[in-house]
Each structure stands twice: as structure tokens, then as C-alpha cells.
Design a protein around this motif. Sequence first.
Motif, PDB file in Angstrom:
ATOM      1  N   PRO A 157       0.820  -1.214   0.000  1.00 29.82           N
ATOM      2  CA  PRO A 157       0.000   0.000   0.000  1.00 29.82           C
ATOM      3  C   PRO A 157       0.852   1.261   0.000  1.00 29.82           C
ATOM      4  O   PRO A 157       2.009   1.241   0.419  1.00 29.82           O
ATOM      5  N   SER A 158       0.280   2.342  -0.480  1.00 30.79           N
ATOM      6  CA  SER A 158       0.980   3.623  -0.439  1.00 30.79           C
ATOM      7  C   SER A 158       0.982   4.146   0.988  1.00 30.79           C
ATOM      8  O   SER A 158       0.104   3.816   1.799  1.00 30.79           O
ATOM      9  N   ILE A 159       1.969   4.967   1.299  1.00 30.19           N
ATOM     10  CA  ILE A 159       2.018   5.526   2.651  1.00 30.19           C
ATOM     11  C   ILE A 159       0.877   6.512   2.865  1.00 30.19           C
ATOM     12  O   ILE A 159       0.470   6.760   4.003  1.00 30.19           O
ATOM     13  N   LEU A 160       0.343   7.084   1.786  1.00 24.49           N
ATOM     14  CA  LEU A 160      -0.828   7.948   1.919  1.00 24.49           C
ATOM     15  C   LEU A 160      -2.019   7.157   2.444  1.00 24.49           C
ATOM     16  O   LEU A 160      -2.718   7.596   3.365  1.00 24.49           O
ATOM     17  N   ILE A 161      -2.258   5.982   1.857  1.00 24.29           N
ATOM     18  CA  ILE A 161      -3.371   5.146   2.317  1.00 24.29           C
ATOM     19  C   ILE A 161      -3.162   4.738   3.772  1.00 24.29           C
ATOM     20  O   ILE A 161      -4.091   4.788   4.592  1.00 24.29           O
ATOM     21  N   LEU A 162      -1.939   4.353   4.111  1.00 16.94           N
ATOM     22  CA  LEU A 162      -1.652   3.948   5.491  1.00 16.94           C
ATOM     23  C   LEU A 162      -1.894   5.098   6.461  1.00 16.94           C
ATOM     24  O   LEU A 162      -2.390   4.889   7.578  1.00 16.94           O
ATOM     25  N   HIS A 163      -1.539   6.306   6.047  1.00 17.12           N
ATOM     26  CA  HIS A 163      -1.768   7.467   6.904  1.00 17.12           C
ATOM     27  C   HIS A 163      -3.259   7.769   7.039  1.00 17.12           C
ATOM     28  O   HIS A 163      -3.747   8.041   8.143  1.00 17.12           O
ATOM     29  N   GLU A 164      -3.981   7.712   5.935  1.00 15.75           N
ATOM     30  CA  GLU A 164      -5.414   8.026   5.987  1.00 15.75           C
ATOM     31  C   GLU A 164      -6.179   7.034   6.861  1.00 15.75           C
ATOM     32  O   GLU A 164      -7.175   7.393   7.490  1.00 15.75           O
ATOM     33  N   SER A 170       1.351   7.548  11.685  1.00 19.69           N
ATOM     34  CA  SER A 170       1.088   8.841  12.306  1.00 19.69           C
ATOM     35  C   SER A 170       1.440   9.972  11.346  1.00 19.69           C
ATOM     36  O   SER A 170       2.166   9.778  10.362  1.00 19.69           O
ATOM     37  N   ALA A 171       0.935  11.145  11.640  1.00 12.96           N
ATOM     38  CA  ALA A 171       1.223  12.313  10.796  1.00 12.96           C
ATOM     39  C   ALA A 171       2.721  12.583  10.735  1.00 12.96           C
ATOM     40  O   ALA A 171       3.258  12.923   9.673  1.00 12.96           O
ATOM     41  N   ARG A 172       3.412  12.412  11.848  1.00  6.82           N
ATOM     42  CA  ARG A 172       4.856  12.688  11.870  1.00  6.82           C
ATOM     43  C   ARG A 172       5.620  11.672  11.036  1.00  6.82           C
ATOM     44  O   ARG A 172       6.509  12.040  10.260  1.00  6.82           O
ATOM     45  N   PHE A 203      10.524   5.644  14.419  1.00  7.31           N
ATOM     46  CA  PHE A 203      11.291   4.543  13.844  1.00  7.31           C
ATOM     47  C   PHE A 203      10.618   3.210  14.137  1.00  7.31           C
ATOM     48  O   PHE A 203      10.442   2.371  13.234  1.00  7.31           O
ATOM     49  N   SER A 204      10.228   3.000  15.381  1.00  6.08           N
ATOM     50  CA  SER A 204       9.568   1.747  15.755  1.00  6.08           C
ATOM     51  C   SER A 204       8.258   1.577  14.989  1.00  6.08           C
ATOM     52  O   SER A 204       7.931   0.469  14.525  1.00  6.08           O
ATOM     53  N   GLU A 205       7.513   2.661  14.839  1.00  2.72           N
ATOM     54  CA  GLU A 205       6.237   2.600  14.117  1.00  2.72           C
ATOM     55  C   GLU A 205       6.443   2.166  12.670  1.00  2.72           C
ATOM     56  O   GLU A 205       5.733   1.286  12.164  1.00  2.72           O
ATOM     57  N   LYS A 264       0.113   1.628  20.034  1.00  3.29           N
ATOM     58  CA  LYS A 264      -0.217   2.992  19.601  1.00  3.29           C
ATOM     59  C   LYS A 264      -0.925   2.987  18.251  1.00  3.29           C
ATOM     60  O   LYS A 264      -1.879   3.755  18.022  1.00  3.29           O
ATOM     61  N   ILE A 265      -0.470   2.135  17.344  1.00  2.00           N
ATOM     62  CA  ILE A 265      -1.114   2.034  16.035  1.00  2.00           C
ATOM     63  C   ILE A 265      -2.559   1.564  16.199  1.00  2.00           C
ATOM     64  O   ILE A 265      -3.489   2.145  15.616  1.00  2.00           O
ATOM     65  N   ASP A 266      -2.756   0.519  17.000  1.00  2.00           N
ATOM     66  CA  ASP A 266      -4.112  -0.016  17.200  1.00  2.00           C
ATOM     67  C   ASP A 266      -5.029   1.020  17.821  1.00  2.00           C
ATOM     68  O   ASP A 266      -6.189   1.176  17.408  1.00  2.00           O
ATOM     69  N   ARG A 267      -4.525   1.742  18.839  1.00  2.00           N
ATOM     70  CA  ARG A 267      -5.354   2.751  19.504  1.00  2.00           C
ATOM     71  C   ARG A 267      -5.680   3.907  18.572  1.00  2.00           C
ATOM     72  O   ARG A 267      -6.817   4.395  18.542  1.00  2.00           O
ATOM     73  N   ARG A 268      -4.695   4.351  17.781  1.00  2.00           N
ATOM     74  CA  ARG A 268      -4.940   5.467  16.858  1.00  2.00           C
ATOM     75  C   ARG A 268      -5.973   5.079  15.802  1.00  2.00           C
ATOM     76  O   ARG A 268      -6.875   5.856  15.497  1.00  2.00           O
ATOM     77  N   MET A 269      -5.844   3.874  15.268  1.00  2.00           N
ATOM     78  CA  MET A 269      -6.798   3.438  14.248  1.00  2.00           C
ATOM     79  C   MET A 269      -8.200   3.284  14.834  1.00  2.00           C
ATOM     80  O   MET A 269      -9.198   3.644  14.183  1.00  2.00           O
ATOM     81  N   ALA A 270      -8.286   2.776  16.061  1.00  2.00           N
ATOM     82  CA  ALA A 270      -9.596   2.615  16.698  1.00  2.00           C
ATOM     83  C   ALA A 270     -10.237   3.967  16.994  1.00  2.00           C
ATOM     84  O   ALA A 270     -11.446   4.163  16.777  1.00  2.00           O
ATOM     85  N   GLU A 271      -9.436   4.914  17.488  1.00  2.00           N
ATOM     86  CA  GLU A 271      -9.967   6.247  17.779  1.00  2.00           C
ATOM     87  C   GLU A 271     -10.434   6.944  16.513  1.00  2.00           C
ATOM     88  O   GLU A 271     -11.490   7.594  16.491  1.00  2.00           O
ATOM     89  N   GLN A 272      -9.651   6.820  15.436  1.00  2.00           N
ATOM     90  CA  GLN A 272     -10.050   7.441  14.179  1.00  2.00           C
ATOM     91  C   GLN A 272     -11.325   6.812  13.638  1.00  2.00           C
ATOM     92  O   GLN A 272     -12.224   7.513  13.161  1.00  2.00           O
ATOM     93  N   ALA A 273     -11.416   5.481  13.722  1.00  2.00           N
ATOM     94  CA  ALA A 273     -12.617   4.801  13.236  1.00  2.00           C
ATOM     95  C   ALA A 273     -13.851   5.257  13.998  1.00  2.00           C
ATOM     96  O   ALA A 273     -14.919   5.458  13.410  1.00  2.00           O
ATOM     97  N   ALA A 274     -13.702   5.442  15.307  1.00  2.00           N
ATOM     98  CA  ALA A 274     -14.835   5.893  16.118  1.00  2.00           C
ATOM     99  C   ALA A 274     -15.268   7.305  15.722  1.00  2.00           C
ATOM    100  O   ALA A 274     -16.462   7.598  15.617  1.00  2.00           O
TER     101      ALA A 274
END
Length: 214
Positions: free
Chosen positions: A53-60, A65-67, A112-114, A146-156
Motif C-alpha cells: 500500500p501507499s504511505i498515503l493510504i496507510l496514513h489516511e 502517524s502524521a509525523r 522509527f519503531s512505528e 499505539k497504532i491499534d489505539r490510533r486506528m480505533a480512535e479514528q474509526a470511532a
Amino acid sequence: MPDNSAHDDLCSAEPIIQKILSALRPAPPEHRLEVLAEVQRRLAKAAEPAGDPSILILHEWGMLSARSYAALKYQLRARGDLSAERSIRLSHVATLTTAQLRSIPNFGNACFSEVVVVLDKYGWRLRDAHLSAPLNKTAEADARDKIDRRMAEQAALLERARALLMEKSEHCLDWSALAERYGRSATRLRTQLNAAARQLAFLEANPLPPEISA
């Protein structure tokens, strides 16, 4: 005549087998099968990436993360063939080395870890990953959490926006009437929900590919 190709393949692999056996000897006997199972799991994961996938799709979708997204764009868009934002994919990120990632301004350990974890989700690795120590378990677990929480918060948040847009449509409300129901500014609510509608349309048109099997 019998087919001896399998036997020949094993014979040619004998030096590798001996090296593996030698490396396993210091391990307690009860742990050796576990080690071999882990090696087999990692080899299966490394065999073929699950998606690119493109990094744009992964970000959206909130996976990057934005950073991290901004840092990868900064590092990769200088290449002429990657000037278009949508053209930067995980396969391009995998051409980078650890040093190249670490050299990006404002790109710390968390970023880096992300990035390493997101690469791993789809079966990719940094170009010099075989020369570097893997992420320690705490850093990897923190990044995944952090990835799981961010994706869940965005989905909500997006589901809440979808519900408000449906309410506006089903009840034939204008922005002022909808905003009044929730004590919100009509201008701000319109801006936020229009942005959410665009993002929902983008996500619907650009689903995430399945991650590699764990």
C-alpha cells in the motif's frame, strides 16, 4: 529413473544444516524445537510481502502517524520517480537503511519503531535489517499498541461523523439546524463533517490490504 532432485537439494543444503545445528547446541534441548518453529515462522513471513500500500493510504487509515508520514515523504519525494504523493509505497520505504531513517529531522525512536512495525505487518523490512538488531519487545509492543489505539480512535470519530451526516440527510436539516441540536458552531461543524465525508469516501475507495499472517 528415480527422481533424486530432493536428495540433491538436501545434500547441497548440508553445510547450512550443520551451521544451524551448531548454533542450536548451546540452547536447552527443550527450547530447540521452539527456536526452529520461530525460524520457520519468520521465513514464512519473509517469503513474500502481503501487500504494497501507499504511505498515503496507510496514513489516511491511521496506521502511520502524521509525523511518520511527513518524515517518509520528506525522505523519499526527492527521488524523481516518487514526486507524486500517491506513488510512495512500502516497497520504496523498504529501500531505506536504518541510518537514512534515523537521519530524518524530528524522526525519533517512536517514529522509527512505528515504521518498522508497519513494514513488518506487510512482510517488508528495511534494506539493512539483516545487519541491525531487531526492535526490542517493549518498543515493538508499544508501537503496535499505539497504532491499534490510533486506528480505533479514528474509526470511532469517522463513524460518529457518518452518523451526523446521515442524520442531516434523513431529517433534511441544514447546517445551522444540525449544529443547533448539538450546541455546535454551524461553520465549524460543516467544515469538520465535509472533511470527514471526503476521508470516508477515500477509505471506501482505498481499502487496506490484508496484513501478513502472524
